[in-house]
Design a protein around this motif. Structure first.
Motif, PDB file in Angstrom:
ATOM      1  N   MET A 135     -79.544   3.319  42.620  1.00 20.15           N
ATOM      2  CA  MET A 135     -79.803   2.161  41.553  1.00 20.15           C
ATOM      3  C   MET A 135     -79.091   1.264  41.957  1.00 20.15           C
ATOM      4  O   MET A 135     -78.037   1.286  42.309  1.00 20.15           O
ATOM      5  CB  MET A 135     -79.258   3.098  40.179  1.00 20.15           C
ATOM      6  CG  MET A 135     -79.534   2.139  38.783  1.00 20.15           C
ATOM      7  SD  MET A 135     -78.883   2.876  37.320  1.00 20.15           S
ATOM      8  CE  MET A 135     -80.266   4.169  36.764  1.00 20.15           C
ATOM      9  N   SER A 136     -79.560  -0.177  41.579  1.00 21.66           N
ATOM     10  CA  SER A 136     -78.723  -1.178  42.229  1.00 21.66           C
ATOM     11  C   SER A 136     -77.834  -1.979  40.980  1.00 21.66           C
ATOM     12  O   SER A 136     -78.119  -1.405  39.785  1.00 21.66           O
ATOM     13  CB  SER A 136     -79.787  -2.245  42.273  1.00 21.66           C
ATOM     14  OG  SER A 136     -80.570  -2.775  41.297  1.00 21.66           O
ATOM     15  N   ALA A 137     -76.996  -2.603  41.340  1.00 18.49           N
ATOM     16  CA  ALA A 137     -76.056  -3.182  40.352  1.00 18.49           C
ATOM     17  C   ALA A 137     -76.787  -3.924  39.305  1.00 18.49           C
ATOM     18  O   ALA A 137     -76.349  -3.919  38.191  1.00 18.49           O
ATOM     19  CB  ALA A 137     -75.003  -4.115  41.169  1.00 18.49           C
ATOM     20  N   LEU A 138     -78.021  -4.576  39.756  1.00 18.28           N
ATOM     21  CA  LEU A 138     -78.847  -5.347  38.537  1.00 18.28           C
ATOM     22  C   LEU A 138     -79.217  -4.395  37.685  1.00 18.28           C
ATOM     23  O   LEU A 138     -79.354  -4.784  36.447  1.00 18.28           O
ATOM     24  CB  LEU A 138     -79.785  -5.977  39.470  1.00 18.28           C
ATOM     25  CG  LEU A 138     -80.635  -7.001  38.548  1.00 18.28           C
ATOM     26  CD1 LEU A 138     -79.823  -8.035  37.765  1.00 18.28           C
ATOM     27  CD2 LEU A 138     -81.772  -7.802  39.157  1.00 18.28           C
ATOM     28  N   GLN A 139     -79.789  -3.101  38.020  1.00 17.11           N
ATOM     29  CA  GLN A 139     -80.373  -2.379  36.910  1.00 17.11           C
ATOM     30  C   GLN A 139     -79.164  -1.797  36.096  1.00 17.11           C
ATOM     31  O   GLN A 139     -79.382  -1.446  35.036  1.00 17.11           O
ATOM     32  CB  GLN A 139     -81.025  -1.201  37.900  1.00 17.11           C
ATOM     33  CG  GLN A 139     -82.340  -1.721  38.428  1.00 17.11           C
ATOM     34  CD  GLN A 139     -82.956  -0.432  39.346  1.00 17.11           C
ATOM     35  OE1 GLN A 139     -81.995   0.401  39.857  1.00 17.11           O
ATOM     36  NE2 GLN A 139     -84.231  -0.441  39.429  1.00 17.11           N
ATOM     37  N   VAL A 140     -77.843  -1.577  36.703  1.00 19.33           N
ATOM     38  CA  VAL A 140     -76.741  -0.818  35.795  1.00 19.33           C
ATOM     39  C   VAL A 140     -76.602  -2.165  35.029  1.00 19.33           C
ATOM     40  O   VAL A 140     -76.409  -1.900  33.635  1.00 19.33           O
ATOM     41  CB  VAL A 140     -75.713  -0.651  36.636  1.00 19.33           C
ATOM     42  CG1 VAL A 140     -74.525  -0.487  35.769  1.00 19.33           C
ATOM     43  CG2 VAL A 140     -76.107   0.583  37.607  1.00 19.33           C
ATOM     44  N   VAL A 141     -76.592  -3.172  35.117  1.00 15.96           N
ATOM     45  CA  VAL A 141     -76.137  -4.260  34.228  1.00 15.96           C
ATOM     46  C   VAL A 141     -77.387  -4.516  33.254  1.00 15.96           C
ATOM     47  O   VAL A 141     -76.946  -4.764  32.024  1.00 15.96           O
ATOM     48  CB  VAL A 141     -76.159  -5.722  35.013  1.00 15.96           C
ATOM     49  CG1 VAL A 141     -76.011  -6.828  33.918  1.00 15.96           C
ATOM     50  CG2 VAL A 141     -74.824  -5.847  36.040  1.00 15.96           C
ATOM     51  N   GLU A 142     -78.597  -4.437  33.633  1.00 15.99           N
ATOM     52  CA  GLU A 142     -79.540  -4.417  32.461  1.00 15.99           C
ATOM     53  C   GLU A 142     -79.440  -3.290  31.667  1.00 15.99           C
ATOM     54  O   GLU A 142     -79.770  -3.602  30.367  1.00 15.99           O
ATOM     55  CB  GLU A 142     -80.972  -4.339  33.200  1.00 15.99           C
ATOM     56  CG  GLU A 142     -81.186  -5.871  34.068  1.00 15.99           C
ATOM     57  CD  GLU A 142     -82.694  -5.389  34.732  1.00 15.99           C
ATOM     58  OE1 GLU A 142     -83.001  -4.374  35.064  1.00 15.99           O
ATOM     59  OE2 GLU A 142     -82.955  -6.524  35.256  1.00 15.99           O
ATOM     60  N   ILE A 143     -79.233  -1.984  31.996  1.00 15.55           N
ATOM     61  CA  ILE A 143     -78.816  -0.793  31.120  1.00 15.55           C
ATOM     62  C   ILE A 143     -77.896  -1.065  30.320  1.00 15.55           C
ATOM     63  O   ILE A 143     -77.860  -0.898  28.922  1.00 15.55           O
ATOM     64  CB  ILE A 143     -78.841   0.613  32.055  1.00 15.55           C
ATOM     65  CG1 ILE A 143     -80.218   0.844  32.623  1.00 15.55           C
ATOM     66  CG2 ILE A 143     -78.413   1.388  31.251  1.00 15.55           C
ATOM     67  CD1 ILE A 143     -80.231   1.867  33.667  1.00 15.55           C
ATOM     68  N   LEU A 144     -76.731  -1.703  30.758  1.00 21.71           N
ATOM     69  CA  LEU A 144     -75.676  -1.821  29.837  1.00 21.71           C
ATOM     70  C   LEU A 144     -75.902  -2.940  28.777  1.00 21.71           C
ATOM     71  O   LEU A 144     -75.561  -2.767  27.488  1.00 21.71           O
ATOM     72  CB  LEU A 144     -74.363  -2.359  30.683  1.00 21.71           C
ATOM     73  CG  LEU A 144     -73.935  -1.310  31.454  1.00 21.71           C
ATOM     74  CD1 LEU A 144     -72.792  -1.750  32.373  1.00 21.71           C
ATOM     75  CD2 LEU A 144     -73.450  -0.211  30.727  1.00 21.71           C
ATOM     76  N   LEU A 145     -76.594  -4.046  29.265  1.00 22.55           N
ATOM     77  CA  LEU A 145     -76.942  -5.120  28.070  1.00 22.55           C
ATOM     78  C   LEU A 145     -77.937  -4.441  27.231  1.00 22.55           C
ATOM     79  O   LEU A 145     -77.732  -4.803  26.182  1.00 22.55           O
ATOM     80  CB  LEU A 145     -77.625  -6.156  28.874  1.00 22.55           C
ATOM     81  CG  LEU A 145     -76.645  -7.122  29.763  1.00 22.55           C
ATOM     82  CD1 LEU A 145     -77.465  -8.163  30.327  1.00 22.55           C
ATOM     83  CD2 LEU A 145     -75.836  -7.939  28.619  1.00 22.55           C
ATOM     84  N   LEU A 146     -78.896  -3.832  27.630  1.00 21.60           N
ATOM     85  CA  LEU A 146     -79.814  -2.974  26.795  1.00 21.60           C
ATOM     86  C   LEU A 146     -79.181  -2.261  25.794  1.00 21.60           C
ATOM     87  O   LEU A 146     -79.316  -2.269  24.387  1.00 21.60           O
ATOM     88  CB  LEU A 146     -80.872  -2.550  27.158  1.00 21.60           C
ATOM     89  CG  LEU A 146     -81.897  -1.446  26.514  1.00 21.60           C
ATOM     90  CD1 LEU A 146     -82.546  -2.759  25.768  1.00 21.60           C
ATOM     91  CD2 LEU A 146     -82.921  -0.632  27.346  1.00 21.60           C
TER      92      LEU A 146
END
Length: 143
Positions: A1-12
């Motif tokens: 899982m990339s850092a961008l996906q982690v950030v998107e999940i946290l924002l969601l």
């Protein structure tokens, strides 16, 4: 899982949490209003310089104050209707976030200072008339 996906999940997750919080506050406000008129106000307890934003409800027998951000439907402060007095508004208005223009009034009972309230000018006559009217069922057998 990339850092961008982690950030998107946290924002969601943050957006969902905020949405749930707003729905809960809306449901709480509706539950409070089901038992009497509710209006925005601020409370300052004796000896404290700090105003606390909240909601004021005029029930059949009590004047109730609720913290604006709480989750509970029980009042943070409650004053019995009998013997409760409200002062005339202090000159000038109080500037508080969340209240456009507010009048400062004092709640007393038999000379004892209970609290200061900051309420909107259009709400003051309603609170005053509620306090001066007879509670439901009071002196019902007067002939």
């Amino acid at each position: 899982m990339s850092a961008l996906q982690v950030v998107e999940i946290l924002l969601l997750a943050g957006c969902l949490l905020l949405a749930v919080w707003l729905v809960v506050l809306w449901l709480r406000r509706r539950a409070l209003a089901a038992h009497g008129p509710v209006c925005p106000c601020a409370l300052r307890l004796p000896g404290s310089p700090r105003w606390r934003l909240g909601l004021l409800r005029m029930g059949a027998q009590h004047l109730d104050w609720f913290s604006v951000g709480g989750l509970t439907t029980s009042p943070s402060k409650s004053w019995g209707r009998e013997g409760l007095e409200i002062s005339t508004p202090a000159p000038g208005s109080v500037s508080l976030p969340g209240l456009d223009t507010a009048l400062a009034v004092t709640l007393t009972r038999e000379g004892g200072h209970l609290a200061d309230l900051a309420i909107e000018p259009k709400i003051y006559p309603a609170v005053r008339s509620w306090l001066e009217s007879a509670p439901p069922g009071h002196n019902v057998n007067v002939t």
